[in-house]
Design a protein around this motif. Structure first.
Motif, PDB file in Angstrom:
ATOM      1  N   UNK A 240       0.885  -1.198   0.146  1.00  0.00           N
ATOM      2  CA  UNK A 240       0.122   0.196  -0.104  1.00  0.00           C
ATOM      3  C   UNK A 240       0.747   1.373  -0.051  1.00  0.00           C
ATOM      4  N   UNK A 241       0.420   1.993  -0.558  1.00  0.00           N
ATOM      5  CA  UNK A 241       0.821   3.439  -0.450  1.00  0.00           C
ATOM      6  C   UNK A 241       1.449   4.086   0.785  1.00  0.00           C
ATOM      7  N   UNK A 242       2.444   3.920   1.497  1.00  0.00           N
ATOM      8  CA  UNK A 242       2.380   4.639   2.852  1.00  0.00           C
ATOM      9  C   UNK A 242       2.579   5.986   2.543  1.00  0.00           C
ATOM     10  N   UNK A 243       2.861   7.081   1.521  1.00  0.00           N
ATOM     11  CA  UNK A 243       3.800   8.384   1.491  1.00  0.00           C
ATOM     12  C   UNK A 243       4.149   8.331   0.058  1.00  0.00           C
ATOM     13  N   UNK A 244       4.137   9.799  -0.618  1.00  0.00           N
ATOM     14  CA  UNK A 244       4.399   9.969  -1.815  1.00  0.00           C
ATOM     15  C   UNK A 244       4.582  11.243  -1.866  1.00  0.00           C
ATOM     16  N   UNK A 245       5.367  11.750  -3.121  1.00  0.00           N
ATOM     17  CA  UNK A 245       5.853  12.953  -3.441  1.00  0.00           C
ATOM     18  C   UNK A 245       5.272  12.829  -4.815  1.00  0.00           C
ATOM     19  N   UNK A 246       5.291  13.923  -5.525  1.00  0.00           N
ATOM     20  CA  UNK A 246       4.567  14.046  -6.716  1.00  0.00           C
ATOM     21  C   UNK A 246       6.455  15.155  -7.793  1.00  0.00           C
ATOM     22  N   UNK A 284      -2.923   9.739  -7.074  1.00  0.00           N
ATOM     23  CA  UNK A 284      -2.002   8.843  -6.217  1.00  0.00           C
ATOM     24  C   UNK A 284      -2.724   9.331  -4.665  1.00  0.00           C
ATOM     25  N   UNK A 285      -2.572   8.094  -3.626  1.00  0.00           N
ATOM     26  CA  UNK A 285      -3.570   8.223  -2.707  1.00  0.00           C
ATOM     27  C   UNK A 285      -3.031   7.418  -1.598  1.00  0.00           C
ATOM     28  N   UNK A 286      -2.521   8.369  -0.151  1.00  0.00           N
ATOM     29  CA  UNK A 286      -1.995   7.221   0.799  1.00  0.00           C
ATOM     30  C   UNK A 286      -3.275   6.532   0.910  1.00  0.00           C
ATOM     31  N   UNK A 287      -2.664   5.126   0.715  1.00  0.00           N
ATOM     32  CA  UNK A 287      -3.697   3.525   1.498  1.00  0.00           C
ATOM     33  C   UNK A 287      -4.198   3.039  -0.047  1.00  0.00           C
ATOM     34  N   UNK A 288      -3.959   3.504  -1.304  1.00  0.00           N
ATOM     35  CA  UNK A 288      -3.374   2.718  -1.965  1.00  0.00           C
ATOM     36  C   UNK A 288      -3.877   1.254  -1.965  1.00  0.00           C
ATOM     37  N   UNK A 289      -3.691   0.246  -2.984  1.00  0.00           N
ATOM     38  CA  UNK A 289      -2.668  -0.659  -2.030  1.00  0.00           C
ATOM     39  C   UNK A 289      -2.475  -0.615  -4.217  1.00  0.00           C
ATOM     40  N   UNK A 290      -1.648  -1.431  -3.707  1.00  0.00           N
ATOM     41  CA  UNK A 290      -0.194  -1.265  -5.404  1.00  0.00           C
ATOM     42  C   UNK A 290       0.195  -2.307  -5.508  1.00  0.00           C
ATOM     43  N   UNK A 291       0.759  -3.238  -6.610  1.00  0.00           N
ATOM     44  CA  UNK A 291       1.042  -4.924  -6.767  1.00  0.00           C
ATOM     45  C   UNK A 291       3.086  -3.973  -7.575  1.00  0.00           C
TER      46      UNK A 291
END
Length: 316
Positions: A240-246, A284-291
């Motif tokens: 899951x996305x814990x944090x992100x930047x653009x 993109x959002x915090x908590x988003x499921x990723x693979x």
């Protein structure tokens, strides 16, 4: 930009930048505690009855504070003035190396000497043309060498910024495949196993043989118990996305901003920094499921990236 005779720069090699410097404070518990809290490092070795300072704090004990550095490094001032005068007016830190020889404990009084170890010949990089300057600092407690810190910078003349809207020759318009090669990862004895796994399309996580703690990124020893013995387990690939930047930086040839860089928490509990793909950067959002998937970014390099899962209207 004008040329400088390399011999003129070589004359700075071996010149002392600081002699018999003294740490502003002795090694002390409050600074160790603040450091560990900032790093999220709960190793009991740093807070017990007879604590040691984290080895990576080596340089921290030599720092004089914002108001105490003026005039300390005269040899650097002279070298940088020479480079500035030749048009190498920009500076970027490139890397540092530390060697630890003795544990530091509360009450230790630090002394240090710094020397300009090397100045490179003129080099051309993607940032611009300039010279690498390496400074070595030897840190001591009494007569004992506690550690060595090497810090390397690039003093350079930046590549001229292109007019707005202009693209480098051969670069396709935004939305096409960007040209050029990505910067190469630094592969060393501590992380070679990770990159060997990537080559096999496996994301490997270190597991301590002493306490079973999982860790990422790869390290030579366990943060939890200090054991240098480990094996590796393969990640399931779910996260899951814990944090992100653009990223919006000017377009280097191998990149096509804006794009999202995420801190992904894997199902195993460790976190990894990588690109988020399969969804527009602004979705993109915090908590988003990723693979996990592996993406070839140029003819020689594949990297682990993470694709958004079950997102309508995904792209990329």
């Amino acid at each position: 930009m004008k040329d400088i005779a390399y011999e003129e720069l070589q004359a700075f090699e071996g010149r002392a930048a600081e002699e018999a410097g003294r740490g502003k404070d002795p090694v002390n518990r409050p600074m160790i505690r603040h450091w560990c809290e900032a790093m999220g490092d709960g190793n009991p070795a740093y807070g017990g009855a007879d604590p040691v300072a984290p080895a990576t704090m080596l340089q921290a004990w030599t720092m004089g504070g914002l108001s105490a550095n003026g005039g300390r490094f005269r040899a650097h001032d002279e070298l940088f003035a020479l480079l500035d005068g030749a048009g190498y007016t920009s500076v970027v830190a490139t890397d540092c190396e530390q060697e630890y020889l003795r544990a530091l404990r509360p009450g230790d009084e630090i002394t240090f000497d710094a020397v300009i170890e090397s100045v490179s010949e003129r080099k051309t990089t993607k940032l611009g043309t300039g010279h690498f300057v390496t400074t070595r600092m030897d840190v001591r407690v009494g007569d004992d060498l506690a550690g060595t810190h090497r810090f390397r910078i690039l003093k350079y003349a930046p590549v001229k910024q292109r007019p707005k809207g202009e693209r480098p020759t051969g670069e396709q318009p935004k939305g096409g495949q960007p040209k050029g090669e990505r910067p190469r990862p630094v592969v060393n004895r501590d992380n070679a196993g990770f990159w060997a796994g990537v080559a096999e399309h496996r994301l490997l996580i270190q597991r301590c043989d002493g306490c079973g703690e999982l860790r990422f990124p790869w390290l030579p020893g366990c943060n939890a118990c200090g054991s240098p013995v480990w094996d590796a387990v393969e990640a399931s690939g779910d996260g899951t996305v814990y944090s992100y930047v653009v990223m919006h930086h000017p377009p280097f040839p191998a990149f096509d901003p804006p794009y999202a860089v995420g801190l992904v928490e894997l199902a195993e509990g460790v976190r990894i920094v990588s690109n988020i793909v399969g969804v527009p950067y602004d979705k993109v959002r915090i908590g988003m499921s990723v693979r996990l998937e592996f993406r070839r970014v140029d003819t020689e390099l594949e990297l682990p990236v993470f694709r958004a899962v079950d997102v309508a209207g995904g792209a990329g």
